[in-house]
Design an enzyme around this catalytic site. Structure first.
Site, PDB file in Angstrom:
ATOM      1  N   GLU A  88      38.456  38.472  38.182  1.00 37.82           N
ATOM      2  CA  GLU A  88      37.846  38.618  39.499  1.00 37.82           C
ATOM      3  C   GLU A  88      38.720  39.424  40.457  1.00 37.82           C
ATOM      4  O   GLU A  88      38.209  40.156  41.309  1.00 37.82           O
ATOM      5  CB  GLU A  88      37.554  37.234  40.104  1.00 37.82           C
ATOM      6  N   GLU A  97      36.672  41.041  48.468  1.00 40.24           N
ATOM      7  CA  GLU A  97      35.714  41.895  47.764  1.00 40.24           C
ATOM      8  C   GLU A  97      35.789  43.317  48.313  1.00 40.24           C
ATOM      9  O   GLU A  97      35.935  43.528  49.524  1.00 40.24           O
ATOM     10  CB  GLU A  97      34.310  41.323  47.953  1.00 40.24           C
TER      11      GLU A  97
END
Length: 223
Positions: A88, A97
């Site tokens: 991730e 993100e």
């Protein structure tokens, strides 16, 4: 002989009174050595924001709040957890993100959204969505609704969100194989033949960590 037997009984009594979670935590800490943790970070470019944010000390501190993590099948669980978080974050490179345009806000009476706040992926497991931020905040002790950015600023809370998510959604699926943990984390986007490159990267990391820990990865690696 009587003295020896007495000492043996005292030793066994003391051993029985050691909290089971302490034994468990030490076992996890023994696997996640400084060399193991920093070896992951060292694979990321020097310019990565996460290199100065994610630390083994923060992970171990956060781990103390989740004594059930790694209690059974320790090596596979640690391998699985780190396979997902390193996937991730790309080896602990990213804290947030990359695409910050989507607020990931789905308001409901139970899970509102704060004005101007974004609930995109943050932290080791990239916690996403206003509902997850609110629930994690309540469980951990931060304002997930109004201050979701805390996950990208406090390294211990950041790891706590990853462990919170893991224990709530993923931990119980581990005995069904690593593939089921993929389904719990990102099933709609990756399982059933979708995004095979992402699935294969998770599996590659998992099997590599299992090899390092000297444990068989088990069946059902893909979802």
């Amino acid at each position: 002989m009587a003295l020896l037997n007495l000492l043996l009984r005292l030793f066994l009594l003391a051993l029985a009174n050691i909290p089971r979670n302490v034994v468990c935590q030490n076992s996890v800490a023994d696997l996640v050595t400084p060399e193991f943790f920093d070896g992951i970070k060292n694979q990321a470019p020097a310019t990565c924001e996460g290199k100065g944010f994610y630390t083994r000390d923060a992970f171990i501190t956060a781990l103390n709040s989740y004594p059930e993590f790694g209690r059974t099948d320790t090596k596979r669980e640690v391998a699985a957890f780190f396979a997902h978080v390193t996937h991730e974050t790309t080896d602990f490179c990213y804290i947030e993100e990359k695409d910050k345009t989507d607020p990931h806000c789905t308001p409901t009476p139970q899970y509102p959204c704060a004005n101007g706040k974004f609930y995109y992926g943050r932290g080791p497991i990239q916690l996403t969505g206003n509902g997850n931020y609110i629930d994690a905040g309540r469980a951990i002790g931060f304002d997930g609704l109004n201050s979701p950015e805390t996950v990208a600023r406090d390294r211990v809370i950041s790891f706590k969100t990853a462990l919170w998510y893991w224990m709530r959604y993923v931990h119980s699926a581990l005995n069904q194989g690593f593939g089921e943990t993929i389904r719990k984390i990102n099933g709609p986007a990756e399982c059933g033949g979708q995004n095979r490159a992402q699935v294969q990267d998770r599996v590659r990391r998992y099997t590599d960590y299992c090899k390092r820990f000297g444990v068989d990865p088990g069946p059902n690696l893909e979802c």
